[in-house]
Design an enzyme around this catalytic site. Sequence first.
Site, short mmCIF file in Angstrom:
data_model
loop_
_atom_site.label_atom_id
_atom_site.label_comp_id
_atom_site.label_asym_id
_atom_site.label_seq_id
_atom_site.Cartn_x
_atom_site.Cartn_y
_atom_site.Cartn_z
N CYS A 2 0.83 -1.21 0.00
CA CYS A 2 0.00 0.00 0.00
C CYS A 2 0.86 1.26 0.00
O CYS A 2 2.01 1.24 0.42
CB CYS A 2 -0.88 0.03 1.22
N ARG A 27 4.86 -0.26 -6.23
CA ARG A 27 4.90 -1.06 -5.00
C ARG A 27 3.87 -2.19 -5.04
O ARG A 27 3.92 -3.09 -4.22
CB ARG A 27 4.62 -0.16 -3.80
N TRP A 73 -3.31 -2.60 -1.44
CA TRP A 73 -3.04 -3.99 -1.79
C TRP A 73 -3.80 -4.79 -0.75
O TRP A 73 -3.46 -4.77 0.44
CB TRP A 73 -1.54 -4.25 -1.71
N ASN A 97 -1.67 2.52 5.89
CA ASN A 97 -0.84 1.38 5.49
C ASN A 97 -0.57 0.56 6.74
O ASN A 97 -0.37 1.13 7.82
CB ASN A 97 0.53 1.84 4.98
N GLY A 98 -0.51 -0.75 6.59
CA GLY A 98 -0.18 -1.60 7.74
C GLY A 98 -1.36 -2.45 8.14
O GLY A 98 -2.34 -2.57 7.41
N GLU A 480 17.86 -17.85 -8.71
CA GLU A 480 17.41 -16.49 -9.05
C GLU A 480 16.81 -16.48 -10.45
O GLU A 480 15.79 -15.83 -10.70
CB GLU A 480 18.60 -15.53 -8.92
N LYS A 484 13.03 -15.40 -11.34
CA LYS A 484 12.77 -14.29 -12.28
C LYS A 484 11.81 -14.71 -13.37
O LYS A 484 10.89 -13.98 -13.74
CB LYS A 484 14.12 -13.89 -12.89
N GLU A 487 8.20 -15.20 -11.89
CA GLU A 487 7.41 -14.03 -11.48
C GLU A 487 6.97 -13.16 -12.64
O GLU A 487 5.89 -12.58 -12.57
CB GLU A 487 8.10 -13.22 -10.38
N HIS A 503 18.56 -37.41 -8.25
CA HIS A 503 17.86 -37.81 -7.02
C HIS A 503 16.36 -37.51 -7.10
O HIS A 503 15.69 -37.50 -6.08
CB HIS A 503 18.49 -37.11 -5.81
N LYS A 602 6.01 -4.75 -4.76
CA LYS A 602 7.45 -4.46 -4.68
C LYS A 602 7.95 -4.53 -3.24
O LYS A 602 9.00 -5.11 -2.98
CB LYS A 602 7.72 -3.07 -5.27
C1 F6R Z 1 11.99 -10.89 -6.73
C2 F6R Z 1 11.83 -9.89 -5.70
C3 F6R Z 1 11.45 -10.34 -4.33
C4 F6R Z 1 12.23 -9.55 -3.28
C5 F6R Z 1 11.76 -9.92 -1.87
C6 F6R Z 1 12.55 -9.22 -0.80
O1 F6R Z 1 12.36 -10.31 -7.95
O2 F6R Z 1 11.98 -8.72 -5.93
O3 F6R Z 1 11.64 -11.71 -4.18
O4 F6R Z 1 13.59 -9.83 -3.44
O5 F6R Z 1 10.41 -9.58 -1.73
O6 F6R Z 1 12.46 -7.84 -0.93
P1 F6R Z 1 13.51 -6.88 -0.25
O7 F6R Z 1 14.82 -7.12 -0.88
O8 F6R Z 1 12.98 -5.49 -0.50
O9 F6R Z 1 13.52 -7.23 1.22
#
Ligand code: F6R
Length: 607
Positions: A2, A27, A73, A97-98, A480, A484, A487, A503, A602
């Site tokens: 949010c 976000r 959100w 927010n929260g 990673e 990527k 997502e 395995h 985000k």
């Molecule tokens: C993936 C991604 C998320 C963040 C995770 C942690 O591309 O962006 O997996 O890495 O939510 O976020 P931070 O680094 O902000 O704690």
Amino acid sequence: MCGIVGAIAQRDVVAHLIDGLKRLEYRGYDSSGIAVLNDGIHRVRRVGRVAEMEAAAAEEGAHGHVGIGHTRWATHGGVTEPNAHPHVSGDVVVVHNGIIENHESQRQRLRDLGYTFESQTDTEVIAHLVHHYLQTEGELLAAVQRAVRELDGAYAIGVVSTRQPDLLVGARMGCPLLVGLGEGENFIASDVSAVLAATRRVMFLEEGDVVALRLDGVQVFDRDGAAIERAVRLSDVSLASLELGPYNHFMQKEIHEQPKALADTIEQVLEQGFSPALFGDESGEVLRQVEGVQILACGTSFYAGSVAKYWIERIAKLPCTVEIASEYRYREAVANPKYLIVTISQSGETLDTMEALKYAQSLGHDLSLSICNVRESAIPRASRLVFYTRAGAEIGVASTKAFTTQLVALFTLAATLAKLGGKLSADEEHAHLDALRQLPGSVQHALNLEPQIKPWADRFAPKHHALYLGRGVHYPIAMEGALKIKEITYIHAEAYAAGELKHGPLALVDEEMPVVVIAPNDSLLEKVKSNMQEVRARGGELFVFADLDSHFGESDGVHVIRTPRHVGVLSPVVHAIPVQLLSYHTALARGTDVDKPRNLAKSVTVE
Ligand code: F6R
């Protein structure tokens, strides 16, 4: 997740509120709304994009000199217009927010007082509570101060009332809120990006602060209600860094910004060498005590930590464990106070990482370091030491430049611990610094592979599943890569340490299964080659990211893209680039929303 904006000005604030909300879109959110005061309260809310709410506000002619806005959100209650913020109670309007943990008991109490609820949100409780105290206190600031004392949980709020249309009140506990100071106008926002169009002078509020904003000034009160001064700073985030420029997507822009982001982050290391001073004032004292490292993080940041484990053990010769923050925080961990707790977070706000840090501290861990990309955010503020990566604002939900700059920070930590522990010779230090100096150039070479990666993306686009393989320090890069592609393309992908294939996961391999392999010329290359044979023998199609020194060629069902040379210990940083590009171009080919993948946010500020 949010986002909050608020403004009080002599001009109409609607354009500012909507511009601010657009800058918070990255976000993640599913509905948005604004409320402005004119003769009454004019509220506009919509499910979907801010642009839809903006069009509705224009059509309705919304205007006013004071107002608040929100991107939501959904947590408590579905994605509906009645659940979208702002929430109104009589002459009081609130954005939040929260999560308010005691909302059920407060809801019951307010019902008993005669209040009715129009939404399923916990936020409506705050609106009614402030309204209730406005009757007894007769003054909005005092009403907010009374109300927040009764809230358990985390909040950042913005409140206005037609009873006092010359006042905007904000408060925070557990969620970020800052004040933007303009000339004859003032602002609140949950993120600096939402005030930069109006001002760069910002004041970060502390836990428990309540702030009263008027046209001509701002007063802050601490959690005990005492007037207090908070430092005013000039934000170093530039408006240009929040714009797309010539790119089509923020993810594309951020992938291509990596040589610069890395050079900016490395600059401080090259200036000072592997010196404790890089990590803050107390760092000499803290780092000298360290007998081991416990890394806590989520998502991509966790994978950065997983690479660092190899570096810390190899270079600093210290034991290192890496754990997903949301697991650690609920585990009955056995603390060793001589271990350095390292949290890694792009945003500095991730709730699970923050709570894991607090839990570690409650277990007696006093040595803590945060690696973070956002200044003044919650996690670095709760840590004794901090290393700020200089990636600049990362807007795309999928982390790219934050990841590679985190790797640089962690490599620097490994080398610094090694130096302090007498494990790094002068020659080794020189070689590591030189490797860092070369890194932005090597990353640029990897970016230049983009034309070769695009055809691979076209082959990936129709697939439903993929496997990613790596070994040793490159295994986290496979993880990673799989994250990527999941997502942003919604292709189901799994990563395995290549030695694990036989395995179990080998059973998945057939002609329909693309298998991406990270195979640079490191000490495990021969092992990886055997694993590739296992895949090929079952008809699996291999897409191999190698370097010029990994000697094997293309053949039927084996496609190879090579970086120009093996870059040694920093090779994971370089190999992060092609997996990012493969995901980006596959998403383009599938037509998914690259910067705002479905269901994701985000900054993950809830559990
Ligand atoms: C993936 C991604 C998320 C963040 C995770 C942690 O591309 O962006 O997996 O890495 O939510 O976020 P931070 O680094 O902000 O704690």
